[in-house]
Design a protein around this motif. Structure first.
Motif, short mmCIF file in Angstrom:
data_model
loop_
_atom_site.label_atom_id
_atom_site.label_comp_id
_atom_site.label_asym_id
_atom_site.label_seq_id
_atom_site.Cartn_x
_atom_site.Cartn_y
_atom_site.Cartn_z
N PRO A 43 0.81 -1.22 -0.02
CA PRO A 43 -0.06 -0.14 -0.01
C PRO A 43 1.00 1.26 -0.22
N GLY A 44 0.22 2.32 -0.43
CA GLY A 44 0.93 3.58 -0.39
C GLY A 44 1.69 3.87 0.96
N ARG A 45 2.53 4.58 0.94
CA ARG A 45 3.40 5.10 2.13
C ARG A 45 3.10 6.37 2.84
N ASP A 46 2.14 6.98 2.14
CA ASP A 46 1.85 8.16 2.55
C ASP A 46 1.05 8.30 3.76
N PRO A 47 0.88 9.36 4.51
CA PRO A 47 0.31 9.33 5.98
C PRO A 47 -1.35 9.24 5.78
N SER A 49 -2.69 7.39 3.42
CA SER A 49 -2.98 5.59 3.46
C SER A 49 -2.82 5.00 4.78
N ARG A 50 -1.91 5.33 5.41
CA ARG A 50 -1.63 4.82 6.74
C ARG A 50 -2.84 4.98 7.59
N LEU A 51 -3.35 6.18 7.60
CA LEU A 51 -4.53 6.40 8.51
C LEU A 51 -5.67 5.71 7.85
N LYS A 52 -6.03 5.57 6.47
CA LYS A 52 -7.08 5.01 6.04
C LYS A 52 -6.91 3.48 6.32
N TYR A 53 -5.84 2.66 6.25
CA TYR A 53 -5.86 1.31 6.59
C TYR A 53 -6.07 1.10 8.14
N ALA A 54 -5.45 2.01 9.01
CA ALA A 54 -5.58 1.82 10.56
C ALA A 54 -7.05 1.99 10.81
N GLN A 55 -7.84 2.36 9.93
CA GLN A 55 -9.21 2.33 10.48
C GLN A 55 -9.98 0.90 10.32
N ALA A 56 -9.48 0.22 9.50
CA ALA A 56 -9.89 -1.10 9.23
C ALA A 56 -9.89 -2.12 10.56
N ASP A 57 -10.81 -2.48 11.07
CA ASP A 57 -10.88 -3.37 12.18
C ASP A 57 -10.22 -4.89 12.00
N ARG A 71 2.13 -6.96 6.87
CA ARG A 71 2.73 -6.89 8.16
C ARG A 71 4.31 -6.02 7.93
N GLU A 72 4.72 -6.47 6.86
CA GLU A 72 6.01 -5.45 6.49
C GLU A 72 5.95 -4.12 6.31
N TRP A 73 4.54 -3.93 5.84
CA TRP A 73 4.26 -2.52 5.61
C TRP A 73 3.79 -1.71 6.89
N GLY A 74 3.72 -2.55 7.82
CA GLY A 74 3.34 -2.05 9.28
C GLY A 74 2.16 -2.15 9.74
N PHE A 75 1.05 -3.11 8.98
CA PHE A 75 -0.15 -3.25 9.66
C PHE A 75 -0.10 -4.30 10.68
N PRO A 76 -0.88 -4.08 11.75
CA PRO A 76 -0.81 -5.02 13.05
C PRO A 76 -1.24 -6.26 12.68
N GLY A 77 -0.50 -7.22 12.98
CA GLY A 77 -0.76 -8.72 12.37
C GLY A 77 -1.86 -9.19 13.19
#
Length: 288
Positions: A43-47, A49-57, A71-77
């Motif tokens: 996924p995109g590395r911009d803030p 994109s990270r904010l958007k993905y962080a909202q997915a439960d 996981r490598e991108w930083g999404f919680p496993g």
């Protein structure tokens, strides 16, 4: 979108594309969001994109490879779930329909056909398939290649086919609403991708009883067991791909073993019942 959700009521929202995830974040309030990730792109590395993905439960990944990328991108496993796509039962077209397709594209009744179904886009890497086709035809000139699909690389791929002097040995069908019917024409199915979330076209080939030669990109190794339910080669290697295709064409017992193993695998690990139960578990966890 939000008004529609509020009018109908909902316990959670399930989306299947990155853009839809953005809409869901804006529209669904505090209700849980389940997002199915189908591609193994980072996924995109911009803030934003990270904010958007962080909202997915919960993010449902079609393969372990997709989960690894996230996981490598930083999404919680802890919020990742792996649920492969299911393959529905294949309904073989009648003999008249098969004959009609062969006639439409000038496929003689005795010509072995190697098929590919997919969008004409970079990560599907039809360029490698065409270069491999030239090598195959140098050894087996009676073979025909049928590429079903359309996309932004249509013209460059047509031009490459001309430069390779592939002539009538390669058919580009364009977009077809009846794409699944083509599996009945194929003696082999080839997926040449250099990126692939899972490879659902391979599952369709499994269901149709068509032996598969594919690259080891993305989640494909989670579908194809090399030498057991198909044959795999490295991505971007036309020589290896050509050798695998010719080897498969010349080894009927191996093709028969592959298709039987693939049928069993599709009916088990990739069954509709198994997928539905897995999603029900995710929904219960999120909504409970």
């Amino acid at each position: 979108v939000r008004l529609a959700l509020e009018a109908r009521g909902h316990d959670l929202v399930h989306v299947h594309a990155s853009r839809a995830l953005g809409l869901a974040v804006l529209a669904c309030g505090r209700k849980p969001i389940v997002y199915t990730r189908r591609v193994d792109f980072t996924p995109g590395r911009d803030p934003l994109s990270r904010l958007k993905y962080a909202q997915a439960d919960s993010v449902v990944c079609l393969s372990r490879r997709i989960a690894e990328v996230l996981r490598e991108w930083g999404f919680p496993g802890t919020r990742l779930r792996v649920i492969p796509s299911a393959v529905p039962a294949y309904v073989r077209p009648d003999l008249e329909r098969i004959a009609s397709l062969r006639a439409e594209f000038g496929l003689g009744p005795g010509a072995p056909v190697i098929g590919h179904i997919g969008a004409l886009v970079g990560h599907k890497d039809q360029e490698t398939l065409l270069v491999a086709a030239r090598r195959v035809l140098d050894r087996r000139p009676e073979v025909r290649f049928v590429l079903v699909g359309d996309g932004p690389l249509r013209r460059p791929l047509h031009a490459l086919a001309r430069r390779l002097s592939l002539g009538d040995s390669v058919v580009f069908t364009g977009f077809r609403g009846d794409a699944l019917d083509f599996y009945s024409l194929f003696d082999l199915f080839c997926l040449s991708s250099n990126l692939e979330g899972l490879g659902s076209a391979v599952l369709d080939a499994f269901a149709a009883g068509v032996p598969v030669v594919a690259t080891s990109a993305g989640g494909i190794p989670e579908v194809v067991e090399d030498g057991v339910s198909g044959r795999m080669v490295p991505p971007g290697d036309p020589a290896a791909l050509a050798d695998a295709l010719v080897g498969a064409l010349e080894d009927a017992p191996a093709r028969a073993r592959w298709t039987e193993a693939a049928r069993v695998r599709a009916a088990g690990e990739f069954s509709m019942d198994r997928m539905v139960e897995a999603y029900r578990g995710v929904y219960a966890e999120m909504a409970g």
